[in-house]
Design an enzyme around this catalytic site. Structure first.
Site, PDB file in Angstrom:
ATOM      1  N   GLY A  37       0.907  -1.033   0.098  1.00 39.67           N
ATOM      2  CA  GLY A  37      -0.018  -0.055   0.120  1.00 39.67           C
ATOM      3  C   GLY A  37       0.807   1.475  -0.024  1.00 39.67           C
ATOM      4  N   GLN A  88      -8.040  -0.203   3.310  1.00 39.65           N
ATOM      5  CA  GLN A  88      -8.644  -0.854   4.290  1.00 39.65           C
ATOM      6  C   GLN A  88     -10.116  -1.199   4.002  1.00 39.65           C
ATOM      7  OE1 GLN A  88      -7.758  -1.558   7.389  1.00 39.65           O
ATOM      8  NE2 GLN A  88      -5.692  -0.531   7.512  1.00 39.65           N
ATOM      9  N   CYS A 114       1.545   1.941  11.751  1.00 41.75           N
ATOM     10  CA  CYS A 114       2.574   2.770  10.944  1.00 41.75           C
ATOM     11  C   CYS A 114       3.064   4.087  11.629  1.00 41.75           C
ATOM     12  CB  CYS A 114       2.393   3.038   9.620  1.00 41.75           C
ATOM     13  SG  CYS A 114       1.874   1.905   8.456  1.00 41.75           S
ATOM     14  N   ASN A 134      -7.872   4.271   8.169  1.00 44.45           N
ATOM     15  CA  ASN A 134      -7.344   2.948   8.970  1.00 44.45           C
ATOM     16  C   ASN A 134      -7.403   2.885  10.384  1.00 44.45           C
ATOM     17  OD1 ASN A 134      -5.474   5.267   7.871  1.00 44.45           O
ATOM     18  ND2 ASN A 134      -4.082   4.255   9.459  1.00 44.45           N
TER      19      ASN A 134
END
Lengths: 408, 386
Positions: free
Chosen positions: B71, B180, B327, B151
């Site tokens: 992604g 997502q 992340c 997300n």
């Protein structure tokens, strides 16, 4: 706004003129239509003199229309509303048909035809009764009896009234296979699949022959040709035979004949001989090529004269006077273009001399052929070693069968 | 047994995916760019995977899909590639305040290159308004990038509406980060008038290291990496054939079962929302309606409590949860997404994300909800009232 047609009216092509053969053509076309729409079980086909009707019975119009567009022999078709023969119902259907046109017209006329004489209003009256109603409901619309943009047809039949207007153009031509069989020389370029398509549209049953020169050409070139035949087989409604001929030995021998500028001429002549032999075995009465006058050195009039003499069967060249852009347009339309432009070389693009002859000398060509030892035997061998594939739209290609199905 | 409620971060690969990957890896090691037959077999597998992916998204063709490493790479290629390629046509870009860092930070980098970027706001549910996007459009606008599902909180953005309004203003590229949403909601990039669409395999029980990027035919984007003609030169480098084939399978399985999954997860979500509502210390972040909140994500805050403490406490009860997105969860900063939704530092600094997977049923939720109550009870005396 889209209309929900109940039926489709199918119009046939020029073969309606052909007297005694007429019945054969009609029957063949009906078979082809039946094949094209066999997935739609509820659709019913009815043939009457010079016309065919499909009653949809709830099957999707758009999908069936897309199939009909590719059936050779159909000139055009129209989606039809079938309603009860009552004035108000007919008027409603007429308005619905007019409002569902892709582009709103500014002029129209009604052409009513009363076949069922029990219906109280005659054709003339119906023109006014229906036309006047549509005019009132669609502001800005005008009647033009001489050159209307849209002709709204109302056919009053005993079983009900058919209302339709839009005429969808289809492929035209003759039903597949009604004008005999021919062998198509298929290179993998842009032109030859289009030539094959046009031949098929003219009623030819096609078998294809492709020359490969492994290891000078790659397997991908062969796969490309298989994909092209598969694409063409969507139009035939029948599997197409593909003859794959190994040309390596002949090509190598010709390349060593010491006549560099004539090599293309020599290759094309040998190809024609092989194609003719295969055609005779298959009962094909002609050869089809993608030649277009002047396009490359082998397609000048001078080259075609010398090359064409290698075969006795009629050599059909559907693209002979066609502009390249026109050929590309058709290739895109029939879905062969994307495959044709893949960069894999066929055997004609190998050993291409710096300056191929555009006006070869027949005597020199014939003498060169005589000097090549065992050329006839090599041609025999190539014919005998031909690999035959039977290609239909359903066959899966190397990508679709890659690996194991359980991986996907 | 662990209760893994972090499926937004990554998912356990499907057994079939692992088997496929191992088999392809053992058998098809040749380079798809090699001319020999082994190479061509690998190439054919790659193309079959591409066709299989295209078949999952109606109206798209195989040639419109490229395989990326995931992604983040897909978002980078799409956004930076589209912006740089179209710079001559305009200098203005639009995105939202709640994008994933791989989108948001790419826009920040483009700002440093001289692009002007509008970050449209979100409402308290985390949802962007199509009208705000429309209001932000200028004659200079060349690209709009809005994620489908957020997300952190699961907010669903009005992608179809934005696509419709951009269609009327020709020439503006539309990128959607669908990482997502694929497998959780219906996705239709072609139908939504989307030019660039990103997905990631490891979010749908596929392997790491494979992403999808849809590049609609006729959309020119500049490559970020050079050095090979693979993947239309947009993602050069030897293709990861086993992972790509396994990913195609993972996407197929996830998307074919999407409707049942959405329904099942929606029930789990409603159950969890009820529990959170019953605990006065907790406050839900994000919408409650299925139209604006994805079924697989729940985000809540415990204002006055460091979220790491809750994550660690839950883990003691074998429940794996997340703070912010995986992340960015190492930074001390409050969540940018929650800040954009509520403007409250305290609430934005205490968000917890729980996300469901296919293995979860009523019993798992039962455990989660009761442990959540227990953890809050235990932590209550330690609240910092600010």
């Amino acid at each position: 706004m889209s209309m929900n047609p109940d039926m489709i009216l199918i119009r046939f092509g020029e073969f309606t003129m052909k007297g005694k053969n007429r019945g054969k053509f009609d029957k063949r076309l009906e078979q082809q239509v039946r094949k094209a729409i066999r997935a739609y079980e509820n659709a019913e086909i009815k043939s009457t003199y010079g016309r065919m009707y499909i009653t949809l019975n709830g099957e999707p119009y758009e999908e069936i229309a897309a199939k009909l567009k590719d059936v050779f022999g159909i000139v055009s078709f129209s989606p039809i509303r079938q309603v009860a023969s009552e004035l108000e119902t007919i008027r409603g259907a007429a308005l619905e048909v007019m409002q569902s046109l892709p582009e709103r017209p500014s002029t129209f006329k009604v052409s009513a035809r009363r076949v069922d004489k029990k219906y109280p209003h005659d054709s003339q009256e119906m023109n006014h009764l229906v036309g006047g109603y549509v005019l009132r409901e669609m502001l800005g619309l005008q009647v033009d009896v001489r050159k209307p943009q849209v002709e709204l047809r109302v056919e009053i039949q005993p079983e009900g009234t058919y209302v339709y207007s839009s005429v969808v153009p289809a492929a035209g031509g003759y039903p597949y296979g009604t004008n005999g069989k021919a062998m198509l020389l298929l290179s993998g370029g842009i032109d030859s699949p289009v030539a094959g398509y046009l031949g098929m549209r003219q009623g030819l049953e096609i078998e294809a022959v492709h020359f490969h020169s492994y290891p000078y050409t790659s397997d991908k070139a062969k796969e490309k040709v298989i994909d092209l035949v598969r694409r063409l087989s969507r139009f035939s409604g029948a599997p197409i035979k593909l003859h794959l001929v190994s040309f390596t030995d002949i090509q190598t021998a010709l390349a060593q004949a010491g006549q560099d500028s004539l090599i293309i001429t020599l290759m094309r002549r040998s190809m024609l001989r092989i194609a003719e032999r295969l055609a005779e075995t298959s009962g094909a009465l002609g050869l089809v090529s993608g030649d277009s006058l002047g396009q490359v050195a082998s397609q000048t009039l001078g080259s075609m004269n010398v090359i064409g003499r290698a075969a006795e069967l009629p050599l059909l060249r559907p693209l002979i006077t066609m502009d390249k852009n026109e050929i590309i347009r058709i290739a895109r339309e029939i879905g062969t273009y994307e495959t044709s432009i893949l960069p894999y070389e066929d055997c004609c693009t190998l050993f291409v001399p710096k300056s191929p002859s555009t006006n070869p000398n027949l005597t020199i060509v014939q003498k060169t052929e005589q000097r090549i030892e065992g050329l006839d035997a090599m041609i025999e061998e190539a014919v005998a070693g031909t690999e035959l594939m039977i290609i239909s739209p359903e066959i899966r290609n190397v990508v679709e069968t890659a690996g194991e199905d359980s991986w996907f | 047994m662990m209760y893994y409620f972090d499926h937004c971060a990554s998912t356990p690969p499907h057994e079939e995916v692992i088997r496929t990957m191992a088999e392809v890896m053992a058998k098809h090691y040749a380079n798809p760019s090699s001319l020999h037959r082994s190479g061509q077999e690998a190439r054919n597998l790659l193309e079959r995977a591409r066709a299989a992916v295209a078949a999952l998204f109606p109206g798209t063709e195989a040639k419109e899909w490229i395989f990326t490493s995931g992604g983040t790479e897909g978002n980078n290629i799409a956004i930076a590639g589209a912006a740089r390629q179209n710079r001559k046509r305009g200098n203005h870009l639009i995105t939202s305040e709640v994008e994933h860092p791989s989108v948001y930070d790419t826009f920040k980098a483009l700002e440093r290159e001289g692009f002007r970027v509008t970050y449209v706001p979100v409402d308290s549910r985390g949802v962007v308004s199509a009208a705000d996007v429309e209001a932000a459009l200028t004659d200079e606008t060349i690209l709009v990038s809005i994620m489908h599902v957020n997300n952190e909180v699961g907010a669903i953005q009005p992608i179809a509406d934005i696509g419709r309004l951009l269609k009327q203003r020709r020439g503006i590229l539309f990128h959607v980060d669908g990482v997502q949403s694929v497998g959780k909601l219906p996705v239709d990039p072609a139908g939504w008038n989307v030019d660039l669409f990103t997905a990631s395999a490891h979010k749908v029980k596929g392997p790491r290291g494979v992403g999808l990027l849809y590049v609609r035919q006729g959309t020119a984007i500049a490559p970020l990496v050079v050095g090979g003609s693979q993947e239309r030169e947009l993602r050069p480098g030897t293709e990861n054939v086993p992972a790509i084939v396994a990913s195609a399978k993972a996407f197929r399985m996830a998307m074919e079962s999407q409707p049942e999954r959405a329904e099942r997860m929606q029930r789990l979500r409603e159950r969890l929302l009820g529990s959170i509502e019953a605990i006065p210390e907790l406050v839900l972040n994000g919408g409650t309606e299925p139209a604006s909140a994805a079924p697989h994500v729940v985000n809540f805050s415990y204002p006055g409590m460091k979220p790491e403490v809750i994550v660690h406490m839950l883990e003691k009860h074998r429940i794996l949860a997340s703070t912010k997105s995986a992340c960015s969860s190492k930074s001390e900063e409050p969540s940018r997404v929650l800040m954009a939704m509520h403007g409250s530092h305290e609430r934005a600094a205490s968000g917890i994300r729980l996300s469901f997977g296919d293995e979860h049923g009523e019993a798992d939720l039962e455990w989660l909800c009761s442990m959540l109550r227990k953890v809050v009870e235990k932590l209550k005396p330690l609240e910092r009232k600010g």
